[in-house]
Enzyme design. Structure first.
Site, PDB file in Angstrom:
ATOM      1  CG  HIS A 461      -0.314   0.048   2.513  1.00 49.98           C
ATOM      2  ND1 HIS A 461       0.103   1.501   3.240  1.00 49.98           N
ATOM      3  CD2 HIS A 461       0.093  -0.756   3.535  1.00 49.98           C
ATOM      4  CE1 HIS A 461       0.633   1.107   4.077  1.00 49.98           C
ATOM      5  NE2 HIS A 461       0.617  -0.134   4.284  1.00 49.98           N
ATOM      6  CB  CYS A 480       1.523  -4.139   4.738  1.00 47.81           C
ATOM      7  SG  CYS A 480      -0.202  -4.949   5.486  1.00 47.81           S
TER       8      CYS A 480
END
Length: 581
Positions: A461, A480
């Site tokens: 992301h 992440c």
């Protein structure tokens, strides 16, 4: 020192003890067994008892329980016929594999694991065609061929043992059939061996680098080079450095300074500064050309340690199944770098990333190693805050200011996603209400996330914390992977899918609808990988710190020798509500 195996005198007795289990001689059974075996050998076949076992005591690693079913099936399928000798002489295929075993180190394996030093004695013991020696040679060869081929094809340790989601099972050979069809009568063993290894230029380049670094390690050991003396502060170009000549030799060893340089420096001159800068570039360090404490510590790492890093990388390359051996996107976690590849396998781009924070005493946000298919993107996503993060990072603020969530673009919802206005800090802490961050430029997930569904709830992301990409070590996330140029990546991912281009991507990120999903027409293979040693696009060999200690974990398992763990540790699945950050 290799111990010569003891042989029972008189006829071919003690065979049962030697090949079935390490038990004492039982005279009332041995005589009949020896006669039966001699009859079978006369017919060029083995007694079923010879292979119905998981231990052959004169192997370097006698317990081959993980291969016993394949060994048994191999001999059953061929009616227990001898496979690796003819008239008491090793076949050409057997000799080819023995040579391969002796050079296994060049492939990042351990030659002793395949009895490299024991085959000369085994071959000598075939003189006179004794039944026990023929049988022992045959079973030992079958076990070692299976081990060697499997180790080269799928690696020695199942990655799921480390809770990594890489499906090596689908790569496995039917070893009994493979050895029968491919190995027993092989006319070109080196070519056969090459065919089982990963068909990857990066793998082959790593293998070549390993051979080079093995030679460098021997040279360093022969030269008995002493560690470079430490400095308290950085040494700049022109400054004195008492070990300038030794530094030059160290930089020449790996080629950071040309080997034919006849410079005999007395201080830290331009040649040394340029060499240090080149070295720093290869090791993920700030490439300023100054000789500081961190650079000296790295230069003092023995070359043998670099050899181990290359061996670890080869092991992981062997794990990858198609299509992940040639992925479209690969993140190398210790390098903090993303690479995108065209459909033909050529490199399209590199991009800095931030990955999970290395484990500490209190928590572990290390990004796992796994492979998955990217299936969709979400523009302007919500961030659904995991309860544990909300409890730790938000609840203290809510206790001080009940309106805190609203001031920071957060909102509370029930389990159906309906916004709640009446809630307490205790409700948040106990998960009776959930917290999410509204889409927008301040959202912790940024303005787009790239989804490849997996049990870890890890994805790529964008991020508003762009300053982190300027740092050399970039482990700051909760697991992440944050990407530096998310708009460029989104345009690359969506290339060829309708009218998506960079302008449209940027419009979707900045002005489009919230939580807008775009499904990919063609999923892209993604590899979240871990290589502390790799050959880069220019042919340089790069090394990186073992930030997650995944190398240490792997080497700890390998040091115990086979059989390696057959029951993997359970893969940790995400069970809490919310999105990993």
């Amino acid at each position: 020192m290799t111990m010569k195996p003891s042989l029972c005198s008189a006829s071919a007795v003690c065979i049962l003890a030697a090949l079935l289990s390490v038990v004492g001689c039982r005279n009332h059974r041995e005589t009949q067994y020896a006669k039966n075996l001699q009859q079978l050998v006369a017919k060029k076949t083995l007694a079923p008892e010879k292979v119905n076992t998981s231990q052959v005591p004169n192997l370097r690693w006698p317990n081959f329980s993980d291969y016993a079913p394949a060994v048994q099936a191999f001999y059953e399928n061929r009616g227990y016929a001898v496979a690796w000798t003819q008239d008491g002489v090793p076949t050409a295929a057997a000799k080819g594999f023995i040579d391969a075993f002796q050079h296994a180190d060049a492939k990042g394996l351990i030659s002793g694991d395949y009895d490299a030093s024991r085959w000369v004695l085994r071959e000598k013991q075939l003189t006179g065609k004794p039944a026990d020696a023929i049988s022992l040679f045959d079973v030992a060869m079958t076990v070692n061929v299976m081990r060697f081929v499997s180790d080269l094809h799928i690696g020695r340790v199942n990655p799921s043992h480390f809770s990594f989601a890489i499906p090596v099972e689908e790569k496995k050979y039917n070893l009994a059939k493979w050895v029968e069809d491919k190995a027993v009568n092989a006319t070109d063993v080196p070519e056969l061996i090459a065919s089982v290894e990963p068909d990857s230029d990066e793998y082959r380049q790593t293998e070549a680098a390993l051979v080079r670094y093995q030679a460098l390690a021997k040279q360093q050991e022969t030269d008995d080079a002493k560690p470079l003396p430490m400095v308290k502060a950085g040494v700049s170009k022109g400054d004195p450095y008492p070990a300038a000549k030794e530094l030059l030799a160290r930089l020449q060893l790996e080629g950071d300074v040309a080997a034919d340089s006849d410079d005999q420096p007395r201080h830290f001159d331009a040649t040394l500064s340029a060499g240090v800068k080149h070295y720093q570039e290869r090791h993920g360090m700030v490439a300023d050309g100054e000789l500081g404490p961190a650079t000296i510590r790295s230069l003092n790492v023995p070359i043998s340690r670099r050899v181990a890093q290359l061996e670890d990388s080869l092991e992981r390359w062997r794990w990858l199944p198609e299509p992940y051996l040639h992925p479209r996107l690969m993140v190398n976690l210790p390098e903090f770098m993303l690479r995108g590849y065209a459909a033909d396998g050529k490199l399209d781009f590199t991009m800095r990333v931030v990955d999970g924070h290395a484990k500490t005493k209190d928590d572990d946000h290390s990004t796992p190693v796994f492979v998955r298919m990217m299936r969709y993107l979400i523009f302007r996503p919500y961030w659904n805050v995991p309860v544990d993060i909300a409890k730790k990072e938000l609840v203290p603020h809510i206790e001080q200011n009940p309106e805190y969530l609203g001031t920071k673009d957060f909102e509370a919802t029930n389990h159906k996603g309906v916004v709640q206005t009446a809630y307490t800090a205790k409700d948040v802490a106990q998960g009776r209400v959930y917290v999410r961050q509204r889409p927008g430029p301040k959202n912790s997930l940024g303005l787009v996330k790239f989804m490849f569904p997996n049990q870890y709830d890890v994805y790529m992301h964008s991020t508003p914390e762009t300053y982190l990409f300027q740092r050399m070590r970039r482990d700051y996330s909760h697991g992440c992977v944050r990407v530096q140029k998310a708009d460029d990546l989104a345009a690359w991912v969506l290339n060829g899918q309708g009218d998506w281009d960079l302008d449209k991507v940027q419009d979707a990120m900045n002005e489009g609808p919230d939580n807008h999903t775009v499904v990919l027409k063609t999923p892209l293979p993604v590899v979240i990988f871990y290589l502390t040693a790799r050959v880069d696009e220019s042919g340089e060999v790069d090394f990186f710190d073992d930030v997650y200690k995944y190398d240490a974990d792997l080497e700890g398992v390998l040091a115990k020798g086979p059989p390696y763990p057959v029951k993997p540790e359970p893969i940790v699945s995400k069970t809490k509500e919310g999105d990993t950050l």
